[in-house]
Design a protein around this motif. Structure first.
Motif, PDB file in Angstrom:
ATOM      1  N   VAL A  99     -56.569  -8.499 -13.085  1.00  0.00           N
ATOM      2  CA  VAL A  99     -57.438  -8.535 -12.111  1.00  0.00           C
ATOM      3  C   VAL A  99     -57.084  -9.966 -11.754  1.00  0.00           C
ATOM      4  O   VAL A  99     -57.151 -10.899 -12.578  1.00  0.00           O
ATOM      5  N   HIS A 100     -56.938 -10.269 -10.470  1.00  0.00           N
ATOM      6  CA  HIS A 100     -56.985 -11.555 -10.097  1.00  0.00           C
ATOM      7  C   HIS A 100     -58.050 -11.833  -8.699  1.00  0.00           C
ATOM      8  O   HIS A 100     -58.143 -10.719  -8.119  1.00  0.00           O
ATOM      9  N   SER A 101     -58.468 -12.708  -8.588  1.00  0.00           N
ATOM     10  CA  SER A 101     -59.736 -13.043  -7.517  1.00  0.00           C
ATOM     11  C   SER A 101     -59.177 -14.297  -6.616  1.00  0.00           C
ATOM     12  O   SER A 101     -58.749 -15.313  -7.107  1.00  0.00           O
ATOM     13  N   SER A 102     -59.352 -14.278  -5.396  1.00  0.00           N
ATOM     14  CA  SER A 102     -59.117 -15.273  -4.503  1.00  0.00           C
ATOM     15  C   SER A 102     -60.119 -15.004  -3.427  1.00  0.00           C
ATOM     16  O   SER A 102     -61.146 -14.261  -3.322  1.00  0.00           O
ATOM     17  N   GLY A 103     -59.656 -15.575  -2.090  1.00  0.00           N
ATOM     18  CA  GLY A 103     -60.727 -15.732  -0.994  1.00  0.00           C
ATOM     19  C   GLY A 103     -61.566 -16.956  -0.835  1.00  0.00           C
ATOM     20  O   GLY A 103     -61.324 -17.845  -1.489  1.00  0.00           O
ATOM     21  N   LEU A 104     -62.332 -17.024   0.319  1.00  0.00           N
ATOM     22  CA  LEU A 104     -63.029 -18.247   0.732  1.00  0.00           C
ATOM     23  C   LEU A 104     -64.032 -18.636  -0.468  1.00  0.00           C
ATOM     24  O   LEU A 104     -64.361 -19.726  -0.869  1.00  0.00           O
ATOM     25  N   ILE A 105     -64.893 -17.744  -1.141  1.00  0.00           N
ATOM     26  CA  ILE A 105     -65.484 -18.029  -2.082  1.00  0.00           C
ATOM     27  C   ILE A 105     -64.998 -18.497  -3.366  1.00  0.00           C
ATOM     28  O   ILE A 105     -65.614 -19.388  -3.774  1.00  0.00           O
ATOM     29  N   PRO A 106     -63.964 -17.928  -4.005  1.00  0.00           N
ATOM     30  CA  PRO A 106     -63.343 -18.708  -5.194  1.00  0.00           C
ATOM     31  C   PRO A 106     -62.776 -19.867  -4.633  1.00  0.00           C
ATOM     32  O   PRO A 106     -62.707 -20.924  -5.640  1.00  0.00           O
ATOM     33  N   MET A 107     -62.256 -20.056  -3.313  1.00  0.00           N
ATOM     34  CA  MET A 107     -61.858 -21.504  -3.073  1.00  0.00           C
ATOM     35  C   MET A 107     -62.933 -22.398  -3.163  1.00  0.00           C
ATOM     36  O   MET A 107     -62.872 -23.545  -3.578  1.00  0.00           O
ATOM     37  N   ASN A 108     -64.330 -22.017  -2.507  1.00  0.00           N
ATOM     38  CA  ASN A 108     -65.406 -23.175  -2.640  1.00  0.00           C
ATOM     39  C   ASN A 108     -65.597 -23.262  -3.953  1.00  0.00           C
ATOM     40  O   ASN A 108     -65.963 -24.433  -4.481  1.00  0.00           O
ATOM     41  N   THR A 109     -65.528 -22.313  -5.086  1.00  0.00           N
ATOM     42  CA  THR A 109     -65.755 -22.365  -6.435  1.00  0.00           C
ATOM     43  C   THR A 109     -64.768 -23.210  -6.947  1.00  0.00           C
ATOM     44  O   THR A 109     -65.280 -24.262  -7.769  1.00  0.00           O
ATOM     45  N   ALA A 110     -63.408 -23.211  -6.686  1.00  0.00           N
ATOM     46  CA  ALA A 110     -62.467 -24.249  -6.934  1.00  0.00           C
ATOM     47  C   ALA A 110     -62.963 -25.556  -6.685  1.00  0.00           C
ATOM     48  O   ALA A 110     -62.506 -26.503  -7.430  1.00  0.00           O
ATOM     49  N   PHE A 111     -63.251 -25.913  -5.409  1.00  0.00           N
ATOM     50  CA  PHE A 111     -63.519 -27.191  -5.036  1.00  0.00           C
ATOM     51  C   PHE A 111     -64.592 -27.752  -5.929  1.00  0.00           C
ATOM     52  O   PHE A 111     -64.603 -28.840  -6.284  1.00  0.00           O
ATOM     53  N   PHE A 112     -65.885 -26.828  -6.102  1.00  0.00           N
ATOM     54  CA  PHE A 112     -66.848 -27.252  -6.942  1.00  0.00           C
ATOM     55  C   PHE A 112     -66.407 -27.701  -8.464  1.00  0.00           C
ATOM     56  O   PHE A 112     -66.708 -28.696  -8.751  1.00  0.00           O
ATOM     57  N   GLU A 113     -65.586 -26.806  -8.768  1.00  0.00           N
ATOM     58  CA  GLU A 113     -65.391 -27.069 -10.351  1.00  0.00           C
ATOM     59  C   GLU A 113     -64.372 -28.062 -10.295  1.00  0.00           C
ATOM     60  O   GLU A 113     -64.225 -29.064 -11.483  1.00  0.00           O
ATOM     61  N   ALA A 114     -63.485 -28.471  -9.239  1.00  0.00           N
ATOM     62  CA  ALA A 114     -62.692 -29.665  -9.250  1.00  0.00           C
ATOM     63  C   ALA A 114     -63.463 -31.080  -9.314  1.00  0.00           C
ATOM     64  O   ALA A 114     -63.011 -32.041  -9.954  1.00  0.00           O
ATOM     65  N   SER A 115     -64.426 -30.928  -8.510  1.00  0.00           N
ATOM     66  CA  SER A 115     -65.597 -32.000  -8.513  1.00  0.00           C
ATOM     67  C   SER A 115     -66.027 -32.204 -10.003  1.00  0.00           C
ATOM     68  O   SER A 115     -66.221 -33.558 -10.503  1.00  0.00           O
ATOM     69  N   MET A 116     -66.502 -31.222 -10.759  1.00  0.00           N
ATOM     70  CA  MET A 116     -67.037 -31.250 -12.175  1.00  0.00           C
ATOM     71  C   MET A 116     -65.902 -31.907 -12.991  1.00  0.00           C
ATOM     72  O   MET A 116     -66.078 -33.063 -13.820  1.00  0.00           O
ATOM     73  N   LYS A 117     -64.949 -31.579 -12.876  1.00  0.00           N
ATOM     74  CA  LYS A 117     -63.497 -31.812 -13.768  1.00  0.00           C
ATOM     75  C   LYS A 117     -63.361 -33.375 -13.576  1.00  0.00           C
ATOM     76  O   LYS A 117     -63.080 -34.194 -14.534  1.00  0.00           O
ATOM     77  N   ASP A 118     -63.326 -33.745 -12.052  1.00  0.00           N
ATOM     78  CA  ASP A 118     -62.895 -35.084 -12.088  1.00  0.00           C
ATOM     79  C   ASP A 118     -64.019 -36.211 -12.540  1.00  0.00           C
ATOM     80  O   ASP A 118     -63.737 -37.341 -12.674  1.00  0.00           O
ATOM     81  N   MET A 119     -65.282 -35.593 -12.332  1.00  0.00           N
ATOM     82  CA  MET A 119     -66.488 -36.552 -12.787  1.00  0.00           C
ATOM     83  C   MET A 119     -66.186 -36.750 -14.455  1.00  0.00           C
ATOM     84  O   MET A 119     -66.586 -37.737 -15.012  1.00  0.00           O
ATOM     85  N   ALA A 120     -65.741 -35.637 -15.055  1.00  0.00           N
ATOM     86  CA  ALA A 120     -65.459 -35.814 -16.414  1.00  0.00           C
ATOM     87  C   ALA A 120     -64.426 -36.859 -16.820  1.00  0.00           C
ATOM     88  O   ALA A 120     -64.212 -37.252 -17.946  1.00  0.00           O
ATOM     89  N   LEU A 121     -63.438 -37.102 -16.036  1.00  0.00           N
ATOM     90  CA  LEU A 121     -62.387 -38.015 -16.282  1.00  0.00           C
ATOM     91  C   LEU A 121     -62.895 -39.347 -16.462  1.00  0.00           C
ATOM     92  O   LEU A 121     -61.992 -40.364 -16.971  1.00  0.00           O
ATOM     93  N   THR A 122     -64.221 -39.705 -16.018  1.00  0.00           N
ATOM     94  CA  THR A 122     -64.855 -41.144 -16.146  1.00  0.00           C
ATOM     95  C   THR A 122     -64.837 -41.415 -17.534  1.00  0.00           C
ATOM     96  O   THR A 122     -64.529 -42.501 -18.012  1.00  0.00           O
ATOM     97  N   ALA A 123     -65.316 -40.449 -18.332  1.00  0.00           N
ATOM     98  CA  ALA A 123     -65.439 -40.498 -19.713  1.00  0.00           C
ATOM     99  C   ALA A 123     -64.049 -41.215 -20.359  1.00  0.00           C
ATOM    100  O   ALA A 123     -63.809 -42.214 -21.235  1.00  0.00           O
ATOM    101  N   ILE A 124     -63.001 -40.439 -19.868  1.00  0.00           N
ATOM    102  CA  ILE A 124     -61.722 -40.772 -20.404  1.00  0.00           C
ATOM    103  C   ILE A 124     -61.464 -42.329 -20.070  1.00  0.00           C
ATOM    104  O   ILE A 124     -60.790 -43.291 -20.830  1.00  0.00           O
ATOM    105  N   MET A 125     -61.561 -42.674 -18.761  1.00  0.00           N
ATOM    106  CA  MET A 125     -61.502 -43.933 -18.096  1.00  0.00           C
ATOM    107  C   MET A 125     -62.152 -45.056 -18.935  1.00  0.00           C
ATOM    108  O   MET A 125     -61.322 -46.079 -19.065  1.00  0.00           O
TER     109      MET A 125
END
Length: 790
Positions: free
Chosen positions: A213-239
């Motif tokens: 099973v694979h999922s795509s579409g505008l809702i998963p795209m919005n989710t990917a945008f949201f989760e990308a924000s969370m992951k990039d915030m986590a980069l601060t700790a490494i920095m």
């Protein structure tokens, strides 16, 4: 000359007095800046918005056109579930039962308004004079092998299914869930729809492990945008960890490292408060503000700390005297670089992508506060902490200074040769920079480690395209879609679209009209065409609509008064330029071959993203020019030298050209995130230029050195600080370059290249220019007794 001396003395006097004031009232200054940082932080409120709409301004014409289309028809927010059975045959009893079960469960998705699948496809057939519209496969568990074979035969011949819901081989199928979000909360997608869909998929795979099973579409795209924000915030700790290690290694002083971290922490806390006060909602581009501020704020502190430690270790000054002297030498350069960095980031507001406005504004505010804390909190802390210089440190410092002296001697011996060589290399890379191709495919905003990207690539390779262009084709009158002339023109447009090499599938009302017309004539293939009579067409459409179940009507294709229909062309993976060109070809065909009411413009989220980068580039051009002019004026005023202010444009612009030239060799394509790089890096580049030029001018004006001696002096006094800040900046942006969000990672990678180029240019081209343009100048020393270290 007297005016220059007077201005210089005024600035030196102010910096000295300011340093003495801060040192004398160090505890008060520390407490006040602490209260300021915590006070601002108390207003902080970081909310995240993953909706793709945030990338478009309210005045964006493509967004306005797309919203207008969605108001006429149903909204396109969706989740696509793509199912691949292990036996590569969708049409078995077990597989159809599983698909039917998942389709039924999909209706329970929060805010779902429609579910389209192969099992509930509304299949029309005629029995005598009666029209029957039923699910293609209902109660699949009761189907005989013959019935399943018939279902397969129908499905693989149905134009509305093949290359959209089922692939031509019948080995992969899709379930499309249309979601109508109320838009009342930003938690609708990440907090409700996405968790439900993920649990539904997990439960389905547990019950039917034979399905991939694979999922795509505008809702998963919005989710990917949201989760990308969370992951990039986590980069601060490494920095933060990298900054600690880097600063400790380069300054070899624990207390300077602690002071730097406190300045950075205060700057970030202030920026968080700014976000809350302005009501900004964070997005993938703006969520990297912490890493940006952390990286850039360190540079301010490093210049002050390195000079102070140099004065203690090399010149034998006491801690307080070294701190005052460092503030005198660096206050104005740090102010200039902070100002130019703020100007650079504010130019992001000239663009057409709101998240980059937010990133620019947040970072600009953070850098303004970083300057304040660097000139208050930092010296107060250094005055409090017990810092001493050992003999080993003094020897090490002299050894390092000797390295920069050698580099200075190398440059001053052959300025003309280095200038020519630099210009040749820069010229070649500038030519290559112009060869970069702009391509802004939104799927490539995510790297291949992101689940959304993996699923979308799979769908593109195995089922259908993930890009589309839509047209709202009007008839000019209520009920006009039943006009035979309208239907013929619509049919012709559908045929033209299918003939285009980019097109995989076309979904148009003319296909429904043909199918119903055939069924109303006993499934006679001779009637597989649009009706010739308006009354018949209207009657057939009414009968067909009355036969459709709730949720599977034609509202997604026909507007309320039946004056317009929606045509959707699904495309192969093509570049943003090719998508724009395709859309324009479709618009031109309609203008050339249909009456005016049928003329329409192409719209879709994918097309909006394709055009976004070009709009961003055009709008940012003016902002970059203004930034360059403002920064040049600032440098002319700060350096008290019109000629050097103009000269500074060369080392401030060429690193960007060199960077994009090298990028052509690395990638050859640029995206929306890279368009803002010029304005963003301009302030960073100016940091190197200003500090080198300020030390050069100090040697000329205060110490009476000639141009070559002044260049060597600049290498000795600021070389280490420039290398140190460059290493910290590279480390920061290198961390950001690991982001899974390509707009951020590409922006960071090109920035790393530009920062390295800026240091090399300021160590080779800039001193060569200073020597060659200053040869005929006569300088009167204000302190001629000071001799240059040999």
């Amino acid at each position: 000359m007297n005016a220059i001396k007077k201005a210089k003395n005024v600035s030196n006097k102010f910096a000295t007095n300011w340093a003495k004031f801060v040192i004398k009232r160090k505890w008060l200054v520390l407490l006040l800046t602490l209260f300021l940082a915590l006070g601002l932080a108390s207003k902080g409120n970081m909310e995240f918005d993953g909706d793709y709409h945030v990338f478009f301004s309210e005045s964006n014409p493509e967004l306005e056109a797309f919203d207008a289309l969605q108001e006429k028809f149903t909204k396109d927010d969706n989740v696509v579930l793509v199912l691949t059975p292990s036996n590569k045959n969708v049409f078995t009893k077990e597989n159809l039962v599983a698909i039917e079960e998942l389709t039924a469960e999909a209706w329970n998705t929060p805010y779902s308004s429609r579910v389209d699948a192969i099992t509930n496809f509304q299949y029309t057939r005629a029995e005598g004079d009666d029209l029957y519209v039923d699910d293609l496969s209902y109660e699949s568990s009761l189907k005989s092998p013959e019935e399943i074979a018939k279902i397969k035969e129908v499905a693989l011949k149905e134009p509305l299914l093949v290359d959209r819901i089922i692939n031509p081989e019948g080995s992969v199928t899709a379930i499309n869930i249309t979601v109508k979000l109320p838009g009342e909360s930003i938690e609708e997608i990440p907090g409700e729809v996405t968790p439900f869909v993920r649990k539904m998929i997990a439960d389905f795979k547990e019950k039917h492990p034979n399905f991939e099973v694979h999922s795509s579409g505008l809702i998963p795209m919005n989710t990917a945008f949201f989760e990308a924000s969370m992951k990039d915030m986590a980069l601060t700790a490494i920095m933060i960890l990298i900054v600690i290690i880097t600063t400790l290694i380069l300054t070899r002083n624990f207390f300077s490292t602690v002071s730097t971290l406190i300045v950075v922490a205060f700057s970030i806390l202030s920026a968080v408060g700014f976000i809350g006060l302005t009501g900004i909602k964070l997005t993938p581009p703006s969520s990297v503000f912490m890493t940006m501020i952390l990286t850039l704020a360190v540079a301010d502190s490093i210049h002050i700390l390195v000079t102070m430690l140099q004065k203690m270790r090399k010149d034998g000054l006491s801690k307080i005297d070294a701190l005052i002297e460092s503030m005198r030498l660096n206050f104005m350069p740090v102010f200039i670089t902070s100002l130019t960095t703020v100007i650079g980031f504010l130019t992001m507001n000239f663009g057409d992508v709101p998240p980059f406005w937010d990133l620019g504004n947040i970072t600009a505010f953070g850098m303004m506060m970083a300057f304040i804390y660097s000139t208050t909190t930092l010296p107060a802390l250094m005055a409090i902490f017990p810092i001493k210089a050992s003999k080993k440190q003094k020897e090490r410092e002299e050894k390092k200074t000797g390295l920069y002296t050698k580099l200075g001697n190398f440059v001053v011996k052959q300025p003309a040769k280095l200038l020519v060589a630099s210009l040749v290399v820069i010229g070649g890379l500038t030519y290559l920079a112009n060869q970069n191709v702009f391509n802004d495919e939104f799927i490539n905003y995510f790297d291949e480690s992101v689940e959304f990207r993996q699923s979308t690539d799979y769908i593109s390779e195995n089922l259908t395209g993930i890009y589309n262009v839509e047209y709202a084709i009007g008839s000019g009158e209520s009920g006009g879609i039943n006009n035979p002339e309208y239907l013929k023109n619509l049919n012709a447009f559908e045929d033209w679209l299918k003939a285009q090499p980019e097109v995989i599938h076309v979904n148009a009302f003319s296909e429904v009209a043909r199918r119903v017309n055939r069924s109303m004539h006993g499934d006679d293939e001779a009637f597989y065409r649009v009706p010739d009579n308006r009354e018949e067409a209207a009657q057939y459409l009414l009968l067909y609509e009355l036969s459709l179940p709730f949720g599977l009507d034609l509202n997604n294709q026909i507007n309320v008064d039946k004056s317009e229909t929606r045509v959707t062309a699904t495309l192969k993976n093509i570049s943003s330029a090719e998508m724009i060109a395709f859309s324009k070809r479709g618009e031109k065909w309609l203008r050339d071959n249909t009456p005016e009411p049928m003329h329409a413009i192409g719209v879709s989220p994918t097309l909006m993203f394709s055009k976004l980068g070009f709009r961003q580039a055009d709008s940012m051009f003016n902002g970059n020019v203004i930034a360059l002019i403002l920064i040049s004026i600032v440098l002319m005023i700060a350096l008290k030298n019109f000629k050097l202010g103009l000269l500074s444009i060369i080392p401030n612009v060429t690193p960007v050209l060199v960077g994009f030239g090298i990028w052509f060799l690395y990638k050859g394509q640029i995206n929306t995130g890279m368009v803002v790089v010029f304005g963003m890096t301009l302030g960073i580049i100016v940091d190197d230029t200003v500090h080198f030029m300020s030390k050069f001018l100090r040697a000329r004006r205060e110490l009476g050195y000639d141009a070559k001696q002044a260049v060597i002096y600049a290498f000795q006094t600021v070389g280490k600080a420039l290398v140190t800040t460059t290493i910290v900046l590279i480390a920061g942006f290198a961390v950001l370059s690991t982001s899974s969000f390509a707009l951020n990672s590409y922006m960071a990678r090109i920035t790393v290249i530009i920062i390295i180029a800026a240091l090399i240019i300021d160590f080779i081209l800039l001193p060569a220019l200073l020597i060659l343009t200053a040869k005929k100048e006569v300088v009167t020393a204000t302190n001629p007794k000071v001799a240059l270290d040999k």
